[in-house]
Design a protein around this motif. Structure first.
Motif, PDB file in Angstrom:
ATOM      1  N   ALA B 234     -17.652   5.822  23.493  1.00  0.00           N
ATOM      2  CA  ALA B 234     -16.540   5.045  24.025  1.00  0.00           C
ATOM      3  C   ALA B 234     -15.274   5.370  23.254  1.00  0.00           C
ATOM      4  CB  ALA B 234     -16.843   3.548  23.934  1.00  0.00           C
ATOM      5  N   VAL B 235     -14.164   5.204  23.917  1.00  0.00           N
ATOM      6  CA  VAL B 235     -12.849   5.440  23.303  1.00  0.00           C
ATOM      7  C   VAL B 235     -11.916   4.318  23.746  1.00  0.00           C
ATOM      8  CG1 VAL B 235     -13.143   7.945  23.416  1.00  0.00           C
ATOM      9  CG2 VAL B 235     -11.933   6.754  25.258  1.00  0.00           C
ATOM     10  N   GLY B 236     -10.804   4.196  23.061  1.00  0.00           N
ATOM     11  CA  GLY B 236      -9.797   3.233  23.496  1.00  0.00           C
ATOM     12  C   GLY B 236      -8.603   3.272  22.575  1.00  0.00           C
ATOM     13  N   CYS B 237      -7.510   2.732  23.051  1.00  0.00           N
ATOM     14  CA  CYS B 237      -6.309   2.658  22.221  1.00  0.00           C
ATOM     15  C   CYS B 237      -6.322   1.346  21.457  1.00  0.00           C
ATOM     16  CB  CYS B 237      -5.053   2.796  23.072  1.00  0.00           C
ATOM     17  SG  CYS B 237      -4.701   1.321  24.045  1.00  0.00           S
ATOM     18  N   THR B 238      -5.412   1.222  20.498  1.00  0.00           N
ATOM     19  CA  THR B 238      -5.367   0.005  19.681  1.00  0.00           C
ATOM     20  C   THR B 238      -4.036  -0.728  19.828  1.00  0.00           C
ATOM     21  OG1 THR B 238      -4.540   1.226  17.772  1.00  0.00           O
ATOM     22  CG2 THR B 238      -6.927   0.987  17.944  1.00  0.00           C
ATOM     23  N   TYR B 239      -3.190  -0.264  20.757  1.00  0.00           N
ATOM     24  CA  TYR B 239      -1.837  -0.852  20.834  1.00  0.00           C
ATOM     25  C   TYR B 239      -1.646  -1.816  21.992  1.00  0.00           C
ATOM     26  CZ  TYR B 239      -1.388   3.501  23.588  1.00  0.00           C
ATOM     27  OH  TYR B 239      -1.578   4.544  24.466  1.00  0.00           O
ATOM     28  N   LYS B 240      -2.695  -2.074  22.749  1.00  0.00           N
ATOM     29  CA  LYS B 240      -2.574  -3.035  23.850  1.00  0.00           C
ATOM     30  C   LYS B 240      -3.047  -4.406  23.354  1.00  0.00           C
ATOM     31  CE  LYS B 240      -3.239   0.657  27.254  1.00  0.00           C
ATOM     32  NZ  LYS B 240      -1.916   0.743  27.870  1.00  0.00           N
ATOM     33  N   TYR B 241      -4.218  -4.851  23.790  1.00  0.00           N
ATOM     34  CA  TYR B 241      -4.701  -6.172  23.373  1.00  0.00           C
ATOM     35  C   TYR B 241      -5.049  -6.229  21.886  1.00  0.00           C
ATOM     36  CZ  TYR B 241      -5.086  -6.904  28.427  1.00  0.00           C
ATOM     37  OH  TYR B 241      -4.827  -7.010  29.772  1.00  0.00           O
ATOM     38  N   LEU B 242      -5.053  -5.083  21.220  1.00  0.00           N
ATOM     39  CA  LEU B 242      -5.392  -5.066  19.796  1.00  0.00           C
ATOM     40  C   LEU B 242      -4.151  -5.054  18.901  1.00  0.00           C
ATOM     41  CD1 LEU B 242      -8.453  -2.652  20.037  1.00  0.00           C
ATOM     42  CD2 LEU B 242      -8.525  -5.121  19.645  1.00  0.00           C
ATOM     43  N   ASN B 243      -2.961  -4.962  19.491  1.00  0.00           N
ATOM     44  CA  ASN B 243      -1.692  -5.199  18.787  1.00  0.00           C
ATOM     45  C   ASN B 243      -1.431  -4.296  17.588  1.00  0.00           C
ATOM     46  OD1 ASN B 243      -1.527  -7.656  20.487  1.00  0.00           O
ATOM     47  ND2 ASN B 243      -3.145  -8.381  19.126  1.00  0.00           N
ATOM     48  N   GLY B 244      -1.879  -3.052  17.652  1.00  0.00           N
ATOM     49  CA  GLY B 244      -1.739  -2.152  16.508  1.00  0.00           C
ATOM     50  C   GLY B 244      -0.362  -1.538  16.340  1.00  0.00           C
ATOM     51  N   GLY B 245       0.486  -1.696  17.347  1.00  0.00           N
ATOM     52  CA  GLY B 245       1.826  -1.112  17.254  1.00  0.00           C
ATOM     53  C   GLY B 245       1.949   0.134  18.099  1.00  0.00           C
ATOM     54  N   PRO B 246       3.210   0.560  18.363  1.00  0.00           N
ATOM     55  CA  PRO B 246       3.446   1.675  19.293  1.00  0.00           C
ATOM     56  C   PRO B 246       2.729   2.958  18.874  1.00  0.00           C
ATOM     57  CG  PRO B 246       5.423   1.155  18.004  1.00  0.00           C
ATOM     58  CD  PRO B 246       4.458   0.044  17.778  1.00  0.00           C
TER      59      PRO B 246
END
Lengths: 427, 427
Positions: B234-246
């Motif tokens: 699995a993969v995913g970004c961290t800047y949406k619901y995880l609020n990691g920043g741009p």
């Protein structure tokens, strides 16, 4: 004259020389633009020191651009176009005209993009891997930084090529009609040896292949001349002599004339001609933007953008002149202070073959480096027996070079009889 | 009762409901851990709001860890191991036991690693592309976020596979003995539809293939259950619901049992069993670390690390319950305020098929979203006709949902006769 007296006289002479050299140094004022302390920091070839303006810029990115403008910053704060805009700011240091450099991803990932794309350009329209394509060899520097070798092996496997490792001096001899692409380092990360970028580029072109240069250990330390020397593709990190901060994004140079045929193995929405069209069909952007992939890492990217400010008014020629003067002077001090045979420089003496670091071989290198660091001289260690000292002309002084050599001599004298120890290794 | 009177009564009732729901909201206090203003921010499905603790943490990373400790921070500040350490912090939100997640690179790059590795695992020891391997098909969600489709096409091309696009409902029908790997989105980025992760995973496994899930639009908004449902990668970004920043680094999950055979197309020194051995031969690390490649982007990575603090004491079940209540309530308010037929929700009404965003279709969506933003309700627009509203349970209130619906109704009433305009698009 006693030995001690003679040694004191040598110290005095070299320290005076250092003072004179620092007084005449036209880059001396740049040191004030960095956050430094009383450490002699000779590890800028691994992680550049912090430029003083970075903290405030990143705080603004976080509190105003992200915190207040939030999503609007992709447009209003120029986040979306930052990779190519910052690429254009970096370009003069690489000897590149605008429109050929993007800053994004890691060096490893950019090596992969560049090498696979180079193979595809060299092969013309042949599919990859394709049935017995005419060009099925990738040549890689056998002394390369390991990542480049691993990525080259992966690129070869995925494009159906054979990987041919060769030390740079032997590269011309292994090139031929089957060569598709060649991956070379501008400077050897261990020895600091500078390779002949114009000459090797010409050799690769003579057989109709493309060259990818890894500039990690030279960009920011000496003039590169990518456009002038006809380099096809180049990559490099921004956290060494370019002071972008730990793991700051790397860059990818794609020569203007190759851009229409740059066929990336990592096509992403950021390299699409119309990213917000959200189309299922991939249509790459016309220019260097096709070297991008995913969403750029804004905090690190804009920290690097701020770090580029220190280059204002600095010429690559001035940096190179000081770099050579510093490494010459360091070697002179080492020769004066360290008993003959105790260390051996594996960095070439000839200026044309020297980057901006000095690598000294000695049998208990790990333990010696550990003690040097304890005594305020920070270089790093490379297995099995190499002490590396990087000289960043923007903030290293001649006094630093003299002190480093002196502390090295003292450390070697103290540790003659001791057993080797583990030392932290730099990047 | 006049129409105006009735409308006022509806407003009053829904606002009262919002107040009651907010009063009972067990996550309400979390809002105070974010930097917010009087905007209704419904674009956290594109760029999460700023957690209040991030600025101080990043300032410390810059001034102390980089500025003072410099190169020593790779060891002393734990930079080197940050990708796996932060992966382990993220893991509970994905339903993953420790040792299976690394945080690094962009989502696109991680999709590439995961998909090529999945094909290789499915094929066993067959070379890629190899002569007519038994498994030569990659299935990809035909409605996917574009990058995933482009990367899937590249992975197919480089591994000698055929790419088969299929909408998720049709995926089971196209699977067969030739399927090597399947790339699916947990939620559709446009419609907000949630796909059946357990069911589709089981279908893929039934034919002996591997599945790669893209969690960009679900992680942090609902329980995922990677381990429980037997997900391979699995993969995913961290800047949406995880609020990691741009552009904060993405993550890669490699199921424990697949790790020994995870054969990355991007092998780097960071994924080597002995990175500082600087060996020419690639020998991957034993565990999730083999998903790494190049030097991690420390500033962005540690900003995300700080952003993860807001999850303390929060269960994925509580987040999911509030997310569904918010989107239910928003749809209810839209139905009450907006004249029938003016907008059409393309997000499924059934909870089991709904992520954490509501997508409304309307003919002049670009212009409508521009005016919504001017009036303090920030969602985004997706061509050609979709308004997207993302509901982040940690900081969106029921009062926000009511106000957004009301402002939407007012805006639609005002702009009935006006021509469409361009609106900024989110990420």
């Amino acid at each position: 004259m006693s030995e001690t007296h003679q040694a004191q006289e040598t110290y005095a002479q070299l320290r005076e020389r250092a003072e004179l050299l620092d007084a005449k140094d036209e880059l001396a004022a740049k040191r004030g633009e960095f956050v430094l302390d009383d450490t002699v920091y000779l590890d800028g070839n691994s992680l550049g020191a912090l430029p003083a303006n970075v903290e405030a810029r990143v705080a603004d990115v976080i509190t105003r651009e992200w915190g207040k403008l939030r999503i609007r910053s992709w447009e209003e704060s120029g986040w979306w176009t930052a990779p190519e805009r910052i690429g254009d700011r970096l370009a003069p240091l690489l000897g590149a005209a605008p429109g050929q450099v993007v800053v994004a991803d890691s060096t490893s990932v950019n090596v992969f993009k560049a090498l696979v794309a180079a193979v595809r350009i060299a092969r013309g329209d042949a599919p990859d891997p394709g049935p017995d394509p005419a060009r099925d060899e990738i040549v890689v520097d056998a002394t390369t930084f390991p990542t480049d070798g691993y990525i080259a092996a992966s690129a070869a496997r995925l494009t159906g090529c054979r990987l041919i490792p060769a030390v740079p001096a032997d590269v011309p001899g292994v090139l031929g009609p089957r060569t598709a692409a060649v991956l070379l380092n501008h400077a050897d990360y261990r020895s600091g040896r500078l390779h002949d970028l114009p000459g090797l580029t010409a050799s690769v072109h003579a057989v109709g292949a493309l060259v990818v240069w890894d500039l990690c250990h030279t960009a920011g330390a000496l003039p590169i001349g990518l456009d002038e020397h006809g380099v096809d593709l180049a990559v490099g990190c921004t956290y060494k002599y370019l002071n972008g901060g730990p793991g700051s994004p790397a860059y990818l140079y794609v020569r203007k004339e190759h851009q229409p045929r740059f066929d990336s193995p990592l096509p992403g929405w950021n390299s699409h001609a119309e990213p917000f069209g959200m189309r299922a069909e991939y249509k790459p952007a016309d220019d260097a933007v096709r070297g991008r992939v995913g969403t750029p890492d804004i905090l690190s990217l804009l920290a690097f953008d701020a770090a580029l400010n220190v280059w204002e008014g600095v010429s690559a020629a001035a940096v190179r002149a000081k770099s050579l003067a510093l490494t010459d002077f360091f070697l002179e001090c080492v020769a004066a202070y360290v008993p003959e045979g105790r260390v051996e420089s594996i960095t070439p003496a000839a200026h044309a073959e020297r980057g901006s670091q000095i690598a000294l071989r000695c049998p208990d290198a790990a333990g010696v480096m550990k003690r040097l660091i304890e005594r305020g001289v920070v270089g790093d260690y490379r297995a099995p027996d190499v002490l590396r000292f990087g000289f960043t002309p923007l903030y290293v002084s001649f006094a630093d070079a003299e002190r480093a050599a002196r502390v090295l001599a003292d450390t070697l004298a103290d540790t003659l009889e001791e057993a080797p120890e583990e030392a932290p290794e730099g990047l």
